[in-house]
Design a protein around this motif. Structure first.
Motif, PDB file in Angstrom:
ATOM      1  N   TYR A 188      33.161  24.443  62.407  1.00  0.00           N
ATOM      2  CA  TYR A 188      32.393  24.214  61.186  1.00  0.00           C
ATOM      3  C   TYR A 188      32.403  25.456  60.288  1.00  0.00           C
ATOM      4  O   TYR A 188      32.561  25.354  59.064  1.00  0.00           O
ATOM      5  CB  TYR A 188      30.963  23.822  61.538  1.00  0.00           C
ATOM      6  N   LEU A 189      32.267  26.624  60.885  1.00  0.00           N
ATOM      7  CA  LEU A 189      32.204  27.872  60.127  1.00  0.00           C
ATOM      8  C   LEU A 189      33.586  28.383  59.719  1.00  0.00           C
ATOM      9  O   LEU A 189      33.683  29.402  59.039  1.00  0.00           O
ATOM     10  CB  LEU A 189      31.483  28.939  60.946  1.00  0.00           C
ATOM     11  N   GLY A 190      34.642  27.687  60.115  1.00  0.00           N
ATOM     12  CA  GLY A 190      35.988  28.090  59.725  1.00  0.00           C
ATOM     13  C   GLY A 190      36.593  29.164  60.595  1.00  0.00           C
ATOM     14  O   GLY A 190      37.628  29.740  60.238  1.00  0.00           O
ATOM     15  N   ARG A 191      35.959  29.451  61.726  1.00  0.00           N
ATOM     16  CA  ARG A 191      36.539  30.417  62.649  1.00  0.00           C
ATOM     17  C   ARG A 191      37.685  29.781  63.416  1.00  0.00           C
ATOM     18  O   ARG A 191      37.743  28.566  63.575  1.00  0.00           O
ATOM     19  CB  ARG A 191      35.476  30.919  63.630  1.00  0.00           C
ATOM     20  N   ARG A 192      38.556  30.630  63.937  1.00  0.00           N
ATOM     21  CA  ARG A 192      39.692  30.123  64.699  1.00  0.00           C
ATOM     22  C   ARG A 192      39.214  29.480  65.992  1.00  0.00           C
ATOM     23  O   ARG A 192      38.397  30.041  66.714  1.00  0.00           O
ATOM     24  CB  ARG A 192      40.656  31.267  65.027  1.00  0.00           C
ATOM     25  N   ALA A 193      39.683  28.273  66.272  1.00  0.00           N
ATOM     26  CA  ALA A 193      39.308  27.563  67.489  1.00  0.00           C
ATOM     27  C   ALA A 193      40.544  26.872  68.040  1.00  0.00           C
ATOM     28  O   ALA A 193      41.494  26.594  67.295  1.00  0.00           O
ATOM     29  CB  ALA A 193      38.215  26.543  67.187  1.00  0.00           C
ATOM     30  N   PRO A 194      40.570  26.591  69.349  1.00  0.00           N
ATOM     31  CA  PRO A 194      41.717  25.875  69.918  1.00  0.00           C
ATOM     32  C   PRO A 194      41.954  24.564  69.183  1.00  0.00           C
ATOM     33  O   PRO A 194      40.995  23.851  68.839  1.00  0.00           O
ATOM     34  CB  PRO A 194      41.300  25.643  71.373  1.00  0.00           C
ATOM     35  N   ARG A 195      43.203  24.246  68.936  1.00  0.00           N
ATOM     36  CA  ARG A 195      43.534  23.037  68.190  1.00  0.00           C
ATOM     37  C   ARG A 195      43.509  21.820  69.100  1.00  0.00           C
ATOM     38  O   ARG A 195      43.610  21.917  70.320  1.00  0.00           O
ATOM     39  CB  ARG A 195      44.915  23.176  67.534  1.00  0.00           C
ATOM     40  N   GLY A 196      43.376  20.650  68.496  1.00  0.00           N
ATOM     41  CA  GLY A 196      43.281  19.420  69.265  1.00  0.00           C
ATOM     42  C   GLY A 196      44.531  19.149  70.089  1.00  0.00           C
ATOM     43  O   GLY A 196      45.647  19.400  69.630  1.00  0.00           O
ATOM     44  N   ASN A 197      44.343  18.596  71.293  1.00  0.00           N
ATOM     45  CA  ASN A 197      45.500  18.243  72.120  1.00  0.00           C
ATOM     46  C   ASN A 197      45.880  16.772  71.981  1.00  0.00           C
ATOM     47  O   ASN A 197      46.886  16.328  72.529  1.00  0.00           O
ATOM     48  CB  ASN A 197      45.267  18.598  73.592  1.00  0.00           C
ATOM     49  N   ILE A 198      45.083  15.993  71.236  1.00  0.00           N
ATOM     50  CA  ILE A 198      45.483  14.642  70.840  1.00  0.00           C
ATOM     51  C   ILE A 198      45.980  14.646  69.399  1.00  0.00           C
ATOM     52  O   ILE A 198      47.054  14.146  69.091  1.00  0.00           O
ATOM     53  CB  ILE A 198      44.299  13.654  70.985  1.00  0.00           C
TER      54      ILE A 198
END
Length: 219
Positions: A188-198
């Motif tokens: 939500y805050l635009g920080r880097r997060a792991p991308r979806g695996n689907i």
């Protein structure tokens, strides 16, 4: 590399421009949609589905936000209901959440569900709803198609313009697990997060049909 060169490289990285892809559905139609191709079969016993949406549609009108249908079943459909509630349906009756109305300002949404416990909830701009128990021990079946913009009443057909999405949608990501609240807040805050695996929006294969505009802008 000298200290000066390291500083220059760091500066260049800090100035790098990130481009964001958005889909704009400009008007009601019974033909415009985007098919998303999953990274692996969608046989799911849990999921987290996130997206950013904005729409000016108001009043008593349904809006489809995400549709996954196999040959004979609506496996996973996400809606804004006639009364403004948000909901999702897994091959039958849905689960509903009374939340602030969607509007022209972009909203970050995440829907979560776990078959083993039946726990269902949503996050709106990083804030989690109450939990509900829904479709315990159910499995979402593989082998269907995912569409943005339309609700297929049969396999890739029977679209209703009065249910179509009108507005902007982007950053659609999906996982085959329930993500922790901290990761959803980071997204939500635009920080880097792991991308979806689907579905991973940064690499997703999108098939555009009809009057859908694909735009990019700086993040």
């Amino acid at each position: 590399m000298t200290a000066g060169e390291e500083k220059w490289e760091a500066f260049l990285k800090s100035m790098a421009i990130s481009l964001v892809l958005s889909l704009i559905f400009p008007e009601e139609t019974d033909s415009s949609y985007v098919e998303m191709v999953p990274l692996k079969p969608m046989r799911l016993n849990a999921f987290t589905l996130c997206m950013r949406v904005a729409t000016e549609l108001s009043g008593e009108r349904e809006i489809i936000l995400f549709a996954y249908r196999t040959q004979d079943y609506d496996e996973l459909n996400v809606w804004r209901e006639l009364d403004g509630r948000l909901s999702f349906y897994l091959s039958g009756d849905g689960v509903f959440f009374k939340v602030p109305q969607l509007g022209a300002l972009e909203t970050h949404l995440c829907f979560i569900w776990d078959s083993s416990s039946g726990t269902a909830a949503l996050y709106m701009d990083g804030k989690k709803s109450l939990r509900k128990i829904y479709r315990k021990n159910h499995t979402v079946r593989a082998g269907g198609k995912v569409l943005l913009g339309q609700d297929p009443d049969r396999y890739l057909g029977d679209f209703d313009a009065k249910q179509s999405f009108v507005g902007e949608i982007r950053d659609v990501n999906m996982w085959d697990s329930v993500l922790p609240p901290s990761m959803i807040e980071d997204m939500y805050l635009g920080r880097r997060a792991p991308r979806g695996n689907i579905f991973d929006w940064e690499t997703a294969e999108l098939k555009i049909n009809g009057q859908v505009e694909v735009v990019t802008h700086e993040l």
